[in-house]
Each structure stands twice: as C-alpha cells, then as structure tokens.
Design a protein around this motif. Structure first.
Motif, PDB file in Angstrom:
ATOM      1  N   HIS A 135      -7.996  25.218  31.195  1.00 34.02           N
ATOM      2  CA  HIS A 135      -8.249  26.362  30.330  1.00 34.02           C
ATOM      3  C   HIS A 135      -6.932  27.023  29.948  1.00 34.02           C
ATOM      4  CE1 HIS A 135     -12.057  25.829  32.560  1.00 34.02           C
ATOM      5  NE2 HIS A 135     -12.606  26.178  31.415  1.00 34.02           N
ATOM      6  N   PHE A 136      -6.925  27.655  28.782  1.00 38.10           N
ATOM      7  CA  PHE A 136      -5.732  28.318  28.270  1.00 38.10           C
ATOM      8  C   PHE A 136      -6.098  29.716  27.788  1.00 38.10           C
ATOM      9  CE2 PHE A 136      -5.655  23.777  27.376  1.00 38.10           C
ATOM     10  CZ  PHE A 136      -4.491  23.369  28.011  1.00 38.10           C
ATOM     11  N   LEU A 137      -5.150  30.627  27.919  1.00 35.32           N
ATOM     12  CA  LEU A 137      -5.316  31.994  27.422  1.00 35.32           C
ATOM     13  C   LEU A 137      -4.359  32.209  26.254  1.00 35.32           C
ATOM     14  CD1 LEU A 137      -5.249  33.982  30.816  1.00 35.32           C
ATOM     15  CD2 LEU A 137      -7.229  32.950  29.664  1.00 35.32           C
ATOM     16  N   TRP A 138      -4.851  32.838  25.184  1.00 38.33           N
ATOM     17  CA  TRP A 138      -3.954  33.154  24.067  1.00 38.33           C
ATOM     18  C   TRP A 138      -4.561  34.246  23.188  1.00 38.33           C
ATOM     19  CZ3 TRP A 138      -7.613  29.469  23.491  1.00 38.33           C
ATOM     20  CH2 TRP A 138      -8.230  29.312  22.262  1.00 38.33           C
ATOM     21  N   ALA A 139      -3.730  34.754  22.260  1.00 36.37           N
ATOM     22  CA  ALA A 139      -4.135  35.733  21.239  1.00 36.37           C
ATOM     23  C   ALA A 139      -4.768  36.989  21.834  1.00 36.37           C
ATOM     24  CB  ALA A 139      -5.057  35.085  20.220  1.00 36.37           C
ATOM     25  N   PRO A 140      -4.013  37.781  22.620  1.00 29.43           N
ATOM     26  CA  PRO A 140      -4.580  39.009  23.164  1.00 29.43           C
ATOM     27  C   PRO A 140      -4.618  40.129  22.122  1.00 29.43           C
ATOM     28  CG  PRO A 140      -2.282  38.854  23.781  1.00 29.43           C
ATOM     29  CD  PRO A 140      -2.613  37.579  23.039  1.00 29.43           C
ATOM     30  N   GLY A 141      -5.526  41.067  22.337  1.00 27.50           N
ATOM     31  CA  GLY A 141      -5.587  42.289  21.544  1.00 27.50           C
ATOM     32  C   GLY A 141      -6.001  43.426  22.452  1.00 27.50           C
ATOM     33  N   VAL A 142      -5.503  44.625  22.197  1.00 29.17           N
ATOM     34  CA  VAL A 142      -5.817  45.758  23.057  1.00 29.17           C
ATOM     35  C   VAL A 142      -6.472  46.879  22.257  1.00 29.17           C
ATOM     36  CG1 VAL A 142      -3.981  45.266  24.724  1.00 29.17           C
ATOM     37  CG2 VAL A 142      -3.525  46.774  22.781  1.00 29.17           C
ATOM     38  N   ALA A 143      -7.200  47.716  22.972  1.00 31.04           N
ATOM     39  CA  ALA A 143      -7.778  48.934  22.404  1.00 31.04           C
ATOM     40  C   ALA A 143      -7.830  49.962  23.519  1.00 31.04           C
ATOM     41  CB  ALA A 143      -9.175  48.671  21.852  1.00 31.04           C
ATOM     42  N   THR A 144      -7.873  51.235  23.131  1.00 29.77           N
ATOM     43  CA  THR A 144      -7.961  52.291  24.135  1.00 29.77           C
ATOM     44  C   THR A 144      -9.047  53.272  23.740  1.00 29.77           C
ATOM     45  OG1 THR A 144      -6.731  54.010  25.331  1.00 29.77           O
ATOM     46  CG2 THR A 144      -6.169  53.687  23.004  1.00 29.77           C
ATOM     47  N   TYR A 163      -9.215  38.770  24.765  1.00 27.14           N
ATOM     48  CA  TYR A 163      -8.381  37.572  24.750  1.00 27.14           C
ATOM     49  C   TYR A 163      -9.219  36.322  24.515  1.00 27.14           C
ATOM     50  CZ  TYR A 163      -9.976  37.929  29.578  1.00 27.14           C
ATOM     51  OH  TYR A 163     -10.753  38.098  30.705  1.00 27.14           O
ATOM     52  N   SER A 164      -8.542  35.296  24.003  1.00 31.92           N
ATOM     53  CA  SER A 164      -9.170  34.002  23.743  1.00 31.92           C
ATOM     54  C   SER A 164      -9.018  33.098  24.958  1.00 31.92           C
ATOM     55  CB  SER A 164      -8.511  33.324  22.544  1.00 31.92           C
ATOM     56  OG  SER A 164      -8.508  34.168  21.407  1.00 31.92           O
ATOM     57  N   VAL A 165     -10.068  32.327  25.226  1.00 32.59           N
ATOM     58  CA  VAL A 165     -10.053  31.342  26.299  1.00 32.59           C
ATOM     59  C   VAL A 165     -10.441  29.991  25.702  1.00 32.59           C
ATOM     60  CG1 VAL A 165     -11.053  30.606  28.492  1.00 32.59           C
ATOM     61  CG2 VAL A 165     -10.673  33.046  28.052  1.00 32.59           C
ATOM     62  N   GLY A 166      -9.540  29.004  25.823  1.00 30.91           N
ATOM     63  CA  GLY A 166      -9.833  27.655  25.361  1.00 30.91           C
ATOM     64  C   GLY A 166     -10.008  26.734  26.549  1.00 30.91           C
ATOM     65  N   PRO A 167     -10.334  25.447  26.348  1.00 30.28           N
ATOM     66  CA  PRO A 167     -10.192  24.735  25.080  1.00 30.28           C
ATOM     67  C   PRO A 167     -11.373  24.954  24.132  1.00 30.28           C
ATOM     68  CG  PRO A 167     -11.032  23.254  26.747  1.00 30.28           C
ATOM     69  CD  PRO A 167     -10.786  24.570  27.435  1.00 30.28           C
ATOM     70  N   GLN A 168     -11.243  24.378  22.924  1.00 29.86           N
ATOM     71  CA  GLN A 168     -12.338  24.411  21.966  1.00 29.86           C
ATOM     72  C   GLN A 168     -13.263  23.222  22.158  1.00 29.86           C
ATOM     73  OE1 GLN A 168     -12.280  27.053  20.031  1.00 29.86           O
ATOM     74  NE2 GLN A 168     -10.384  27.291  18.909  1.00 29.86           N
ATOM     75  N   ASN A 169     -12.716  22.115  22.620  1.00 32.23           N
ATOM     76  CA  ASN A 169     -13.493  20.889  22.803  1.00 32.23           C
ATOM     77  C   ASN A 169     -13.163  20.266  24.160  1.00 32.23           C
ATOM     78  OD1 ASN A 169     -14.878  20.543  20.172  1.00 32.23           O
ATOM     79  ND2 ASN A 169     -12.777  20.513  19.415  1.00 32.23           N
ATOM     80  N   PRO A 170     -14.120  19.735  24.876  1.00 32.43           N
ATOM     81  CA  PRO A 170     -15.514  19.540  24.469  1.00 32.43           C
ATOM     82  C   PRO A 170     -16.392  20.768  24.667  1.00 32.43           C
ATOM     83  CG  PRO A 170     -15.189  18.640  26.644  1.00 32.43           C
ATOM     84  CD  PRO A 170     -13.843  19.129  26.182  1.00 32.43           C
ATOM     85  N   THR A 171     -15.862  21.841  25.299  1.00 35.65           N
ATOM     86  CA  THR A 171     -16.648  23.051  25.512  1.00 35.65           C
ATOM     87  C   THR A 171     -16.215  24.117  24.512  1.00 35.65           C
ATOM     88  OG1 THR A 171     -15.056  23.853  27.152  1.00 35.65           O
ATOM     89  CG2 THR A 171     -16.913  22.554  27.966  1.00 35.65           C
ATOM     90  N   GLY A 180     -12.906  36.925  26.250  1.00 37.30           N
ATOM     91  CA  GLY A 180     -13.113  37.769  27.415  1.00 37.30           C
ATOM     92  C   GLY A 180     -12.586  39.170  27.171  1.00 37.30           C
ATOM     93  N   VAL A 181     -12.952  40.095  28.048  1.00 44.74           N
ATOM     94  CA  VAL A 181     -12.445  41.466  27.981  1.00 44.74           C
ATOM     95  C   VAL A 181     -12.204  41.959  29.401  1.00 44.74           C
ATOM     96  CG1 VAL A 181     -14.802  42.388  27.827  1.00 44.74           C
ATOM     97  CG2 VAL A 181     -12.865  43.823  27.153  1.00 44.74           C
ATOM     98  N   ALA A 182     -11.086  42.669  29.581  1.00 39.34           N
ATOM     99  CA  ALA A 182     -10.732  43.232  30.881  1.00 39.34           C
ATOM    100  C   ALA A 182     -10.349  44.693  30.694  1.00 39.34           C
ATOM    101  CB  ALA A 182      -9.581  42.442  31.502  1.00 39.34           C
ATOM    102  N   VAL A 183     -10.423  45.474  31.763  1.00 34.98           N
ATOM    103  CA  VAL A 183     -10.278  46.925  31.687  1.00 34.98           C
ATOM    104  C   VAL A 183      -9.191  47.377  32.652  1.00 34.98           C
ATOM    105  CG1 VAL A 183     -11.508  49.130  31.795  1.00 34.98           C
ATOM    106  CG2 VAL A 183     -12.767  47.032  31.248  1.00 34.98           C
ATOM    107  N   ALA A 184      -8.425  48.410  32.206  1.00 31.64           N
ATOM    108  CA  ALA A 184      -7.375  48.991  33.050  1.00 31.64           C
ATOM    109  C   ALA A 184      -7.283  50.490  32.789  1.00 31.64           C
ATOM    110  CB  ALA A 184      -6.033  48.326  32.764  1.00 31.64           C
ATOM    111  N   SER A 185      -6.645  51.184  33.686  1.00 29.91           N
ATOM    112  CA  SER A 185      -6.426  52.618  33.513  1.00 29.91           C
ATOM    113  C   SER A 185      -5.067  52.906  32.879  1.00 29.91           C
ATOM    114  CB  SER A 185      -6.528  53.332  34.859  1.00 29.91           C
ATOM    115  OG  SER A 185      -5.585  52.796  35.789  1.00 29.91           O
TER     116      SER A 185
END
Length: 313
Positions: free
Chosen positions: A92-101, A110-118, A123-128
């Motif tokens: 699996h790979f992580l890429w292209a993060p984006g944040v909001a507050t 964030y994006s989680v790959g691969p695209q194929n075969p799955t 995903g989304v994660a939370v912090a203070s």
C-alpha cells in the motif's frame, strides 16, 4: 494517478502575476496542500525536502519567508492505519494529503493505493495540532470502484453555509465527485451530484475570493508535458461552474505543473498558487526523477478571471 515516483505584449497584470516571490523551486515534493497558520506558510505534500518521502508516511513543512523550510515531523504512518490491509493487497502507498480545520481540530485526508487489483481508498485522521500526531478515524472515508478512483481528497469549509465539502477523484476515470461531510468531518453525509468540468483529470481544489468560488484542477498525464492547471468559476462551492481556461502549463524549462493549492498571504493579502513541476527534465515523457514544489503569485482581472501564470525561478 499520482504515481509514487511524480515580455513584449504582456499586460501589466500579467507582468505582476509573474513577479518572483522567492527562489523557485522551493523543495522536492509533490501534491502540495498549502495553508497559512498565523503568518507562517505550511505545506503538506507527498514527499518533502531532501528526498524525505517514503510511501508509508506524511510530513509537513513550514516557512516564514518562503525560502527556509522547517520540518514539522511525521503526521501519520501507514502502520498506524489499522484498516489499510483489509483489502488484501500485498502493498500500500500513501499520497496526495489535504488538511482542513474546524472546531480546534485538524483533519488530514489522504489517498491510499494501489488502484489495482483492489480499489483505491481515502482515509481521514484527526489531531489537536496541525503537526499532529494524527489518529486515524478507524475506517475508510471513501472507497473507489466501478471506474471511479478514490484519490486526491480536498476538503473545503464554506464560510457562508458552514458546510464542509470533500472533492475527490480523477485519473483513469477522470471523474470528480463531491460529498458533504458530517459535522464531525470524518463521515459522509451525502453525495452532491455535480457536472464534470471540462478537461478535468484529477487534483481538484476549491477556494473563494470576493464571493466567487473557483474550482481548479489538473489536466493531462502527471509525468508528461500536457499536465496543467485549469479552472472554472461559480457562485456556489457546488456549481454550476463556468469553465474559464488554463492557469498553468509547461514552458521551455518547467514541465507538467499541477496538483496545486491556493492560499492567501495574511500579511499582504496576495493570493499564491503552490504546485509541483518537473525542473528541466532530461529526455521526453514519461519524465523520471522527482518533482519540485514551487510558489507563484496569482492575479485576478476585474471580471474575476485569473490571469495565467508564468512560472518563475
């Protein structure tokens, strides 16, 4: 998809739009989501200065002068995302993060790959704090499939309505989907059907200036000369949008500018575009090596359209 590698006749406005803000490129990295926190510019990229990218983690970097960058450490690591192996893929790979507050919390999408075969997932994660540590929500926010790639999440909180929207998708399916998020920012309340913007490939971004909502996005193949940034305008974050053309495109030295974000300098009020590009790549496409993050000035014409940007060094 972002693979894991990835003036004669000029008007006065255009000349202003090309004014250098600092020494470009800024640092090695891709898919930069830029946010001002106080008077400090933070960038959340795929990768980072000094070749620090690994496909199993995200970092953040900040600067007060857009010249010297400080590492903010690791935001989240792949092995802390418990659901990541549920699809049965071998890697699996992580890429292209984006944040909001919102509400004194920070949210990392964030994006989680691969695209194929799955199918790919978001995903989304939370912090203070913006630098984390971020704790994953415990489940995928969105899963791709049926021709849709769940990649490149960007979340926009509308000041007028107070609602939060996530824009996602692109690449092989070249499909943009928009979702209204739940108040806690870690769930989907509903999908909002939107018309597909012309030349959309991936990397959607939404910002608002003077009552106009700008949907911008990347077009073309990420490692080719046609990769570029286009935009459309509307009176709502959900459209309808009117396509207005190209903002960034390859020139003789810099190739494939894209997967960008817009941010406003709180000191000067100037709008900036933060994006990645290939610096004078050797040989033709597909380009090899690492992409670089750059920052340039944005100018708006009297009718609200964006003056095309000439990339600077």
């Amino acid at each position: 998809m972002k693979r894991f590698l990835a003036g004669i006749g000029l008007t006065f406005a255009a000349l202003t739009a090309t004014a250098a803000l600092a020494d470009n490129p800024q640092f090695q990295g891709a898919d930069p989501h830029a946010v001002y926190i106080g008077n400090e510019l933070w960038v959340f990229p795929t990768g980072g200065p000094g070749g620090s990218w690994a496909a199993d983690r995200f970092g953040a970097f900040s600067s007060t002068d857009r010249k010297h960058w400080k590492s903010r450490g690791e935001l989240i690591r792949r092995d802390s995302i418990k659901w990541i192996g549920d699809d049965g893929a071998r890697e699996h790979f992580l890429w292209a993060p984006g944040v909001a507050t919102r509400g004194r919390k920070w949210y990392l999408y964030y994006s989680v790959g691969p695209q194929n075969p799955t199918p790919s997932r978001i995903g989304v994660a939370v912090a203070s704090r913006p630098e984390g540590p971020y704790i994953d929500s415990g489940r995928p926010l969105l899963t791709g499939g049926n021709g849709f790639e769940a990649i490149d999440p960007m979340t926009f909180v509308d000041r007028k309505s107070g609602k939060a929207y996530m824009y996602a998708g692109g690449s092989a399916g070249s499909t943009l989907r928009v979702f209204e998020l739940t108040p806690d920012m870690v769930g989907i309340a509903r999908e909002v059907k939107v018309a597909q913007p012309p030349k959309f490939t991936e990397g959607a971004f939404m910002h608002e200036s003077n009552g106009i909502y700008y949907l911008s996005y990347s077009h073309g193949r990420f490692n080719g000369p046609d990769y570029s940034v286009h935009y459309a305008m509307g009176r709502s974050p959900l459209g309808p949008w009117r396509y207005r053309g190209e903002i960034l495109s390859s020139d003789q030295r810099h190739k494939g500018p894209g997967h960008h974000s817009f941010v406003r300098d709180p000191k000067t009020g100037a709008w900036l575009i933060v994006y990645h590009r290939w610096e004078n790549p050797v040989g033709g496409a597909p380009y090899q090596g690492e992409r670089q993050v750059a920052i340039d000035r944005i100018r708006y014409a009297k009718d609200g359209t964006i003056v095309p940007v000439r990339m600077t060094d």
